[in-house]
Design an enzyme around this catalytic site. Structure first.
Site, PDB file in Angstrom:
ATOM      1  N   ARG A  27       0.819  -1.229   0.000  1.00 50.32           N
ATOM      2  CA  ARG A  27       0.000   0.000   0.000  1.00 50.32           C
ATOM      3  C   ARG A  27       0.848   1.272   0.000  1.00 50.32           C
ATOM      4  O   ARG A  27       0.327   2.361  -0.208  1.00 50.32           O
ATOM      5  CB  ARG A  27      -0.978  -0.017   1.179  1.00 50.32           C
ATOM      6  CG  ARG A  27      -2.197  -0.897   0.868  1.00 50.32           C
ATOM      7  CD  ARG A  27      -2.921  -1.328   2.102  1.00 50.32           C
ATOM      8  NE  ARG A  27      -3.475  -0.205   2.834  1.00 50.32           N
ATOM      9  CZ  ARG A  27      -3.909  -0.272   4.091  1.00 50.32           C
ATOM     10  NH1 ARG A  27      -3.838  -1.425   4.744  1.00 50.32           N
ATOM     11  NH2 ARG A  27      -4.393   0.784   4.697  1.00 50.32           N
ATOM     12  N   SER A 418      37.660  44.381  -3.147  1.00 50.15           N
ATOM     13  CA  SER A 418      36.354  43.956  -3.665  1.00 50.15           C
ATOM     14  C   SER A 418      36.438  43.610  -5.143  1.00 50.15           C
ATOM     15  O   SER A 418      37.181  44.229  -5.889  1.00 50.15           O
ATOM     16  CB  SER A 418      35.344  45.083  -3.516  1.00 50.15           C
ATOM     17  OG  SER A 418      35.237  45.438  -2.182  1.00 50.15           O
TER      18      SER A 418
END
Ligand code: UD1
Ligand code: CA
Length: 459
Positions: A27, A418
């Site tokens: 099931r 950066s």
């Protein structure tokens, strides 16, 4: 010579647990065997094996269906000492127990028969069944008051004692009115279990050998029977995915309740998903919608902000994680470190007090204490073939939007400008910038506008 020798300790009772895992589980409609479906990050079989171990089982036998090597392999991995037996034909629960007859024949004081598809049974309940044997019962059955008893075996009582269990299909209309039901698991006196089991026949509507008939067999042999009552929510079995979801909900609630009782704050507990092994120290705060996969521990006073996903990681005391953070296996976050939004960390150590605050991927790296990793930093750890490591020293400062191409070492206290793509090691205390140099052309914009005069363009 001691005049008053203390009496010898009563010898501890030897317990054998037989775990029935031979169900077909059709099931579930799944390629995965039913008992291997997970509840709170561990298979149902795993929950049951852990439960019987905690209840003191000295030996464990797992009964699997024919050819179920996957179930056998899981059982061996989870309980290396467990013996595996195959039930070649599915002829009923008593027949399944006898498939492990060889283990039973070795002798035990307590025999626990448990189902691998009832993951919520607590060790305390297994122990209560064993206690009933110690108190003299030949068979002790786990019962519960069913809100809807249909389908369950009924516990038929006579003068306050359990006389028999009648399967729903075999029960009379009067017997079906009984709401006291059989949870399925059972404890049997080890010295008499084989005799009870061998007395069981298959004269019932399904032509099966019912384990439940051990009760009548015990009574016929003059043995006492006992019933241990558990809450219905604890005994629930899983046959389909709806019941699997119910079991998950029940387990989640149990785990959250336990965490909160141990000093964890959850602002919306019903939205937090824990794993069976999640370890949360005192004064941890978990905001809404946080998911824990296996193998997570969180130290005292740490805060896991909303919508974060953690698995296989360690979060140090007073650290802050999220919102919207992802900590993958091998992430170790130091004390007081800060992991901010849209940050993913994998197989990396983040030192104490370091900050990785925004939009960053750190993989296969170590980040020193108090280092600062700017927004949008990426460790480029993979060249399509191998993973390489990035080492960032203590107190280093990585400027925003940097790509750190591993293998790479950035020294203590160094700065990275950066927008850099860093491919070579950076010495301690140095500044590394690796980006196009900025140029400026005075009045250039005005010149363009004049050249295009008369045309309209976006401004
Ligand atoms: C069983 C009980 C019933 C109880 C109910 C609780 C019996 C006869 N009935 O019914 O009284 O109310 O559980 O949920 O015990 N299994 C095998 N081999 C077999 C048959 C079963 O390993 O030949 C295993 C199944 O995989 C399962 C467990 O035993 O884990 C129970 O079998 P199942 O057929 O689901 O029994 P129920 O009809 O639910
Ligand atoms: Ca069942």
């Amino acid at each position: 010579m001691p005049s008053n020798p203390s009496p010898p300790n009563p010898s501890p009772r030897v317990c054998l647990a037989i775990v029935l895992a031979a169900g077909e589980g059709t099931r579930m409609k799944s390629a995965l065997p039913k008992v291997l479906h997970p509840v709170a990050g561990r298979s149902m079989l795993g929950h049951v094996l852990a439960g019987v171990a905690e209840a003191g089982a000295d030996a464990v036998a797992v009964v699997v269906g024919p050819g179920r090597d996957d179930v056998a392999a899981q059982a061996r991995a989870l309980a290396p000492k467990a013996e595996i037996f195959a039930q070649e034909q599915r002829l009923g629960t008593a027949h399944a127990v006898l498939a492990a007859g060889e283990a039973l024949a070795r002798g035990c004081d307590d025999l626990l028969v448990v189902f691998a598809d009832t993951p919520l049974i607590t060790p305390a309940t297994y122990k209560a069944l064993r206690a009933a044997l110690r108190d003299g019962a030949g068979v002790a059955v786990l019962g519960f008051e069913a809100a809807d008893p249909s389908g369950y075996g009924r516990l038929l009582m006579e003068n306050g004692a359990l006389a028999a269990i009648r399967e729903h299909k075999d029960a009379s209309a009067a017997e079906r009115k009984t709401t006291l039901c059989n949870a399925g698991l059972m404890a049997l006196d080890g010295s008499r279990a084989m005799a009870f089991l061998e007395a069981i026949g298959n004269h019932n509507s399904q032509g099966e050998y019912y384990l439940t008939d051990a009760v009548a067999a015990a009574r016929a042999a003059g043995a006492k029977t006992a019933v241990v009552i558990a809450p219905e929510a604890e005994v629930m079995g899983v046959n389909d995915r709806l019941q699997l979801a119910k079991a998950e909900a029940g387990m989640q609630q149990r785990l959250r309740d336990a965490a909160m009782m141990e000093g964890v704050t959850m602002t919306a507990p019903e939205t937090v998903f824990l794993c069976f092994d999640t370890r949360l120290a005192r004064d941890v705060v978990i905001e809404p919608n946080v998911f824990f996969g296996p193998g997570v521990s969180v130290g005292e006073g740490a805060v896991i902000h909303a919508a974060s996903h953690l698995a296989g990681c360690e979060v140090g005391a007073r650290a802050s994680v999220g919102p919207f953070a992802r900590l993958r296996p091998g992430a170790v976050i130091g004390e007081g470190a800060k992991i901010g939004n849209f940050v993913e960390i994998k197989a990396s150590q983040i030192g104490a007090g370091a900050a990785v605050s925004h939009l960053t991927y750190i993989g296969d790296a170590s980040v020193g204490a108090k280092a600062n990793i700017g927004a949008g930093t990426i460790t480029c750890n993979y060249d399509g073939f191998d993973k390489a490591r990035t080492v960032i020293g203590e107190g280093a400062f990585i400027g925003s939007n940097s790509s750190l191409v591993a293998p790479l070492t950035i020294g203590e206290g160094a700065y990275v400008g950066s927008g850099s793509v860093i491919t070579k090691d950076v010495a301690p205390g140095a500044l590394a910038v690796a980006r196009g140099r900025q140029i400026e052309k005075a009045g250039w914009a005005e010149g363009l506008r004049k050249a295009r005069a008369g045309r309209t363009g976006k401004r």
